[in-house]
Scaffold this motif. Structure first.
Motif, PDB file in Angstrom:
ATOM      1  N   SER A 132      -4.193   1.597  -3.492  1.00 25.87           N
ATOM      2  CA  SER A 132      -3.802   1.111  -2.166  1.00 25.87           C
ATOM      3  C   SER A 132      -3.539   2.285  -1.224  1.00 25.87           C
ATOM      4  N   GLY A 133      -3.790   2.054   0.056  1.00 24.47           N
ATOM      5  CA  GLY A 133      -3.629   3.125   1.034  1.00 24.47           C
ATOM      6  C   GLY A 133      -2.424   2.969   1.934  1.00 24.47           C
ATOM      7  N   ILE A 134      -1.532   2.043   1.609  1.00 24.27           N
ATOM      8  CA  ILE A 134      -0.393   1.759   2.484  1.00 24.27           C
ATOM      9  C   ILE A 134       0.499   2.981   2.684  1.00 24.27           C
ATOM     10  N   ASN A 135       0.680   3.785   1.642  1.00 21.27           N
ATOM     11  CA  ASN A 135       1.566   4.946   1.755  1.00 21.27           C
ATOM     12  C   ASN A 135       0.841   6.236   2.100  1.00 21.27           C
ATOM     13  N   GLY A 136      -0.392   6.137   2.575  1.00 22.17           N
ATOM     14  CA  GLY A 136      -1.100   7.316   3.041  1.00 22.17           C
ATOM     15  C   GLY A 136      -1.786   8.104   1.940  1.00 22.17           C
ATOM     16  N   VAL A 137      -2.357   9.259   2.325  1.00 23.64           N
ATOM     17  CA  VAL A 137      -3.205  10.017   1.412  1.00 23.64           C
ATOM     18  C   VAL A 137      -2.424  10.745   0.331  1.00 23.64           C
ATOM     19  N   SER A 138      -1.137  11.037   0.575  1.00 25.52           N
ATOM     20  CA  SER A 138      -0.381  11.789  -0.430  1.00 25.52           C
ATOM     21  C   SER A 138       0.303  10.890  -1.456  1.00 25.52           C
ATOM     22  N   ARG A 139       0.396   9.574  -1.149  1.00 24.66           N
ATOM     23  CA  ARG A 139       1.067   8.663  -2.092  1.00 24.66           C
ATOM     24  C   ARG A 139       0.252   7.386  -2.312  1.00 24.66           C
ATOM     25  N   PRO A 140      -1.035   7.507  -2.554  1.00 28.64           N
ATOM     26  CA  PRO A 140      -1.840   6.291  -2.741  1.00 28.64           C
ATOM     27  C   PRO A 140      -1.376   5.490  -3.955  1.00 28.64           C
ATOM     28  N   GLY A 141      -1.180   4.201  -3.764  1.00 27.65           N
ATOM     29  CA  GLY A 141      -0.822   3.315  -4.862  1.00 27.65           C
ATOM     30  C   GLY A 141       0.638   3.307  -5.249  1.00 27.65           C
ATOM     31  N   VAL A 184       4.945   1.145 -11.856  1.00 27.05           N
ATOM     32  CA  VAL A 184       3.741   0.398 -11.510  1.00 27.05           C
ATOM     33  C   VAL A 184       3.116   0.977 -10.242  1.00 27.05           C
ATOM     34  N   ALA A 185       1.789   1.081 -10.223  1.00 26.20           N
ATOM     35  CA  ALA A 185       1.042   1.515  -9.044  1.00 26.20           C
ATOM     36  C   ALA A 185       0.065   0.409  -8.656  1.00 26.20           C
ATOM     37  N   ALA A 186      -0.202   0.281  -7.359  1.00 25.58           N
ATOM     38  CA  ALA A 186      -1.063  -0.787  -6.839  1.00 25.58           C
ATOM     39  C   ALA A 186      -2.462  -0.253  -6.542  1.00 25.58           C
ATOM     40  N   LYS A 187      -3.461  -1.072  -6.891  1.00 23.04           N
ATOM     41  CA  LYS A 187      -4.846  -0.654  -6.676  1.00 23.04           C
ATOM     42  C   LYS A 187      -5.411  -1.155  -5.351  1.00 23.04           C
ATOM     43  N   ASN A 188      -4.700  -2.048  -4.667  1.00 25.63           N
ATOM     44  CA  ASN A 188      -5.163  -2.532  -3.364  1.00 25.63           C
ATOM     45  C   ASN A 188      -3.948  -2.874  -2.515  1.00 25.63           C
ATOM     46  N   ASP A 189      -4.179  -3.019  -1.218  1.00 22.84           N
ATOM     47  CA  ASP A 189      -3.065  -3.234  -0.294  1.00 22.84           C
ATOM     48  C   ASP A 189      -2.360  -4.567  -0.514  1.00 22.84           C
ATOM     49  N   GLY A 190      -3.098  -5.582  -0.937  1.00 20.43           N
ATOM     50  CA  GLY A 190      -2.481  -6.878  -1.188  1.00 20.43           C
ATOM     51  C   GLY A 190      -1.474  -6.804  -2.324  1.00 20.43           C
ATOM     52  N   ALA A 191      -1.870  -6.146  -3.404  1.00 24.06           N
ATOM     53  CA  ALA A 191      -0.965  -5.976  -4.537  1.00 24.06           C
ATOM     54  C   ALA A 191       0.243  -5.126  -4.144  1.00 24.06           C
ATOM     55  N   HIS A 192      -0.012  -4.091  -3.347  1.00 20.28           N
ATOM     56  CA  HIS A 192       1.065  -3.204  -2.912  1.00 20.28           C
ATOM     57  C   HIS A 192       2.096  -3.977  -2.088  1.00 20.28           C
ATOM     58  N   THR A 193       1.621  -4.789  -1.156  1.00 22.12           N
ATOM     59  CA  THR A 193       2.519  -5.570  -0.302  1.00 22.12           C
ATOM     60  C   THR A 193       3.368  -6.529  -1.133  1.00 22.12           C
ATOM     61  N   SER A 194       2.732  -7.216  -2.082  1.00 25.45           N
ATOM     62  CA  SER A 194       3.448  -8.163  -2.931  1.00 25.45           C
ATOM     63  C   SER A 194       4.526  -7.471  -3.757  1.00 25.45           C
ATOM     64  N   LEU A 195       4.192  -6.357  -4.384  1.00 27.11           N
ATOM     65  CA  LEU A 195       5.150  -5.639  -5.218  1.00 27.11           C
ATOM     66  C   LEU A 195       6.298  -5.070  -4.385  1.00 27.11           C
ATOM     67  N   SER A 196       5.977  -4.574  -3.186  1.00 28.44           N
ATOM     68  CA  SER A 196       7.016  -4.040  -2.305  1.00 28.44           C
ATOM     69  C   SER A 196       7.986  -5.134  -1.874  1.00 28.44           C
TER      70      SER A 196
END
Length: 304
Positions: free
Chosen positions: A124-133, A147-159
């Motif tokens: 996922s790219g929500i946290n930018g290039v230095s903290r992807p996923g 846990v790390a997210a592979k796409n923005d949808g998963a990242h949003t849900s986990l956050s």
């Protein structure tokens, strides 16, 4: 250039070396970095150049102007990962002690993110290039589940699950002293320590923080405990246990100088549970503490 900053030396910082003082008041800046700034004449005291060993005087006006630097590109690295679970939406890692989670000043390589970039086709790219996923972090010397997210949808849900306190997070730790109570709740706000910007502390206007603890076993002068987090503040368990007079064994920042050598704080993220972002199924993971943690418990038992 970044905006020039000015700091007036207070009475309590009299006779401190300037490199030590700046490293204390500036977050995420090391003493060696400050010394580099001083060598490059980027730091002045009352308008004059000084050396790194200059002893500060109350009322001194320290000025520093540091040029902006471009962060280096984060490169994938073939670093082995202890993968506990993986699918197309997320990956759960048992992070080893000593590994930094994401690149930052002084640690642009050999991090978990470098390893994830090599292993995963996408993050996922929500946290930018230095903290992807990266959805949440654990400290460099804390081992355990993340846990790390592979796409923005998963990242949003986990956050959102983290924000709503719906994620199960349990740690085990070895602390100094024998806790009097079998269980308890530490409910004390945490923020940046006003006297040392490189530390966190319980402060009146800090962010809410709750840590539940349970004693697993008591020894002479030590306790083995489990902690359950409701919130996830920086260094939360380390700060809270120090606050109640039971700092973590080996903690270089919040613990006593005389402590057992366990290569950093004796803290392990042993349980992680959350709802899968796509299926809604509750996933529960557990990871055994590393060998150095278990060996430390054995040593303490023999000492008791």
């Amino acid at each position: 250039m970044v905006e020039t900053a000015v700091y007036e030396v207070a009475e309590e910082n009299a006779k401190k070396r300037i490199d030590k003082l700046l490293a204390e008041i500036l977050p995420d800046v090391s003493r060696s970095q400050v010394q580099t700034w001083i060598d490059k004449e980027m730091v002045t005291v009352n308008g004059k150049q000084v050396k790194a060993n200059y002893k500060c005087v109350p009322g001194d006006r320290i000025t520093w102007t540091i040029p902006e630097t471009e962060e280096p590109e984060i490169e994938p690295e073939d670093i082995p990962l202890d993968i506990v679970y993986e699918d197309s939406d997320l990956i759960v890692i048992n992070k080893p002690k000593g590994m930094v989670v994401h690149p930052a000043a002084g640690h642009y390589g050999h991090t978990l993110v470098n390893a994830l970039l090599f292993h995963c086709n996408d993050l996922s790219g929500i946290n930018g290039v230095s903290r992807p996923g990266i959805v949440h972090r654990i400290d460099k010397d804390t081992s355990g589940l993340l846990v790390a997210a592979k796409n923005d949808g998963a990242h949003t849900s986990l956050s959102e699950q983290l924000a709503n306190k719906d994620v199960e997070r349990k740690y085990e730790a070895i602390i100094h002293g024998e806790l009097a109570h079998d269980t308890g709740l530490i409910d004390a706000p945490i923020g940046r320590d006003p006297n040392n910007r490189q530390r966190m502390a319980v402060i009146e206007n800090g962010k809410e923080a709750q840590t539940h603890f349970k004693v697993l076993e008591r020894f002479r002068n030590y306790s083995h405990i489990e902690c359950r987090l409701e919130t996830g503040r920086t260094h939360q368990i380390r700060v809270h246990m120090n606050y109640i007079g039971h700092p973590l064994v080996g903690d270089p920042k919040y613990g006593p100088r005389k402590t057992l050598d366990v290569a950093g704080q004796a803290l392990h993220a042993k349980v992680l549970g959350f709802r899968h972002p796509a299926t809604g199924e509750f996933l529960h993971f557990e990871a055994e503490a590393p060998e150095i943690f278990r060996d430390t418990l054995t040593i303490i038992k023999k000492m008791s």
